[in-house]
Design a protein around this motif. Structure first.
Motif, PDB file in Angstrom:
ATOM      1  N   GLY A  30       0.860  -1.172   0.000  1.00 33.52           N
ATOM      2  CA  GLY A  30       0.000   0.000   0.000  1.00 33.52           C
ATOM      3  C   GLY A  30       0.899   1.225   0.000  1.00 33.52           C
ATOM      4  O   GLY A  30       2.022   1.170   0.510  1.00 33.52           O
ATOM      5  N   HIS A  56       3.803  -1.125   3.708  1.00 28.93           N
ATOM      6  CA  HIS A  56       3.415   0.259   3.405  1.00 28.93           C
ATOM      7  C   HIS A  56       4.659   0.927   2.820  1.00 28.93           C
ATOM      8  O   HIS A  56       5.615   1.201   3.530  1.00 28.93           O
ATOM      9  N   HIS A  67      -2.555   2.037   6.767  1.00 31.29           N
ATOM     10  CA  HIS A  67      -3.147   1.001   5.935  1.00 31.29           C
ATOM     11  C   HIS A  67      -3.152  -0.330   6.677  1.00 31.29           C
ATOM     12  O   HIS A  67      -2.268  -0.617   7.474  1.00 31.29           O
ATOM     13  N   ASN A  68      -4.142  -1.131   6.368  1.00 30.07           N
ATOM     14  CA  ASN A  68      -4.180  -2.520   6.787  1.00 30.07           C
ATOM     15  C   ASN A  68      -4.740  -3.333   5.626  1.00 30.07           C
ATOM     16  O   ASN A  68      -5.112  -2.786   4.590  1.00 30.07           O
ATOM     17  N   TRP A  69      -4.738  -4.629   5.799  1.00 29.72           N
ATOM     18  CA  TRP A  69      -5.279  -5.538   4.790  1.00 29.72           C
ATOM     19  C   TRP A  69      -6.330  -6.373   5.501  1.00 29.72           C
ATOM     20  O   TRP A  69      -6.032  -7.078   6.467  1.00 29.72           O
ATOM     21  N   CYS A 133      -8.652  -1.889   2.688  1.00 31.12           N
ATOM     22  CA  CYS A 133      -8.062  -1.159   3.812  1.00 31.12           C
ATOM     23  C   CYS A 133      -9.219  -0.521   4.574  1.00 31.12           C
ATOM     24  O   CYS A 133     -10.071   0.151   3.977  1.00 31.12           O
TER      25      CYS A 133
END
Length: 150
Positions: A30, A56, A67-69, A133
């Motif tokens: 990301g 990231h 950001h995350n997944w 995200c």
């Protein structure tokens, strides 16, 4: 010295194998432009354990561009994103105990990475899954399809 080239080739092969990811190990990035570098991921149905590494690649901190997944069934993606906003950044903008969340990394900032591993046997080939995200407002751009192949 006849065997020196063979030893070198064998060493290179072994080193390459150590870094090669299998079909159940995925990587995604990301960035500060609110984009993942992939809009689809897939794994074979034979994966018992699936691992996803999120990196990231940006420079901004997680407070402003975290950001995350997150993996959910496609139908659950937007409701999970909406319901997670009140949970705040400490919870990764995910409602505690939300059974619709199938897997998620922690929220990370620029230069950071996180990995999540989860039980692949709980996913079914043919089911519609999506990743996204959950940082507020990011789901519109940072999302993709997750496919389990037969």
């Amino acid at each position: 010295m006849r065997f020196a080239p063979l030893v070198i080739v064998a060493s290179l092969f072994a080193a390459g194998s150590a870094f090669a990811a299998g079909p159940c190990d995925l990587e995604i990035e990301g960035n500060d432009a609110m984009k993942f570098n992939k809009d689809s991921l897939s794994v074979p149905a034979s994966c018992k354990k699936i691992t996803v590494k999120l990196t990231h690649t940006g420079k901004l901190p997680k407070a402003s561009m975290g950001h995350n997944w997150v993996l959910t069934k496609t139908a659950d993606m937007q409701p999970v994103a909406n319901d997670g906003i009140p949970a705040g950044p400490a919870a990764g903008y995910l409602k505690a105990g939300d059974a619709r969340v199938l897997a998620a990394t922690k929220l990370i900032g620029g230069g950071e990475s996180d990995t999540v591993s989860f039980d692949g046997s709980k996913l079914k080939a043919g089911e519609a899954y999506s990743f996204f995200c959950s940082f507020p407002g990011h789901v519109g751009l940072m999302k993709g399809t997750f496919t389990v192949t037969k």
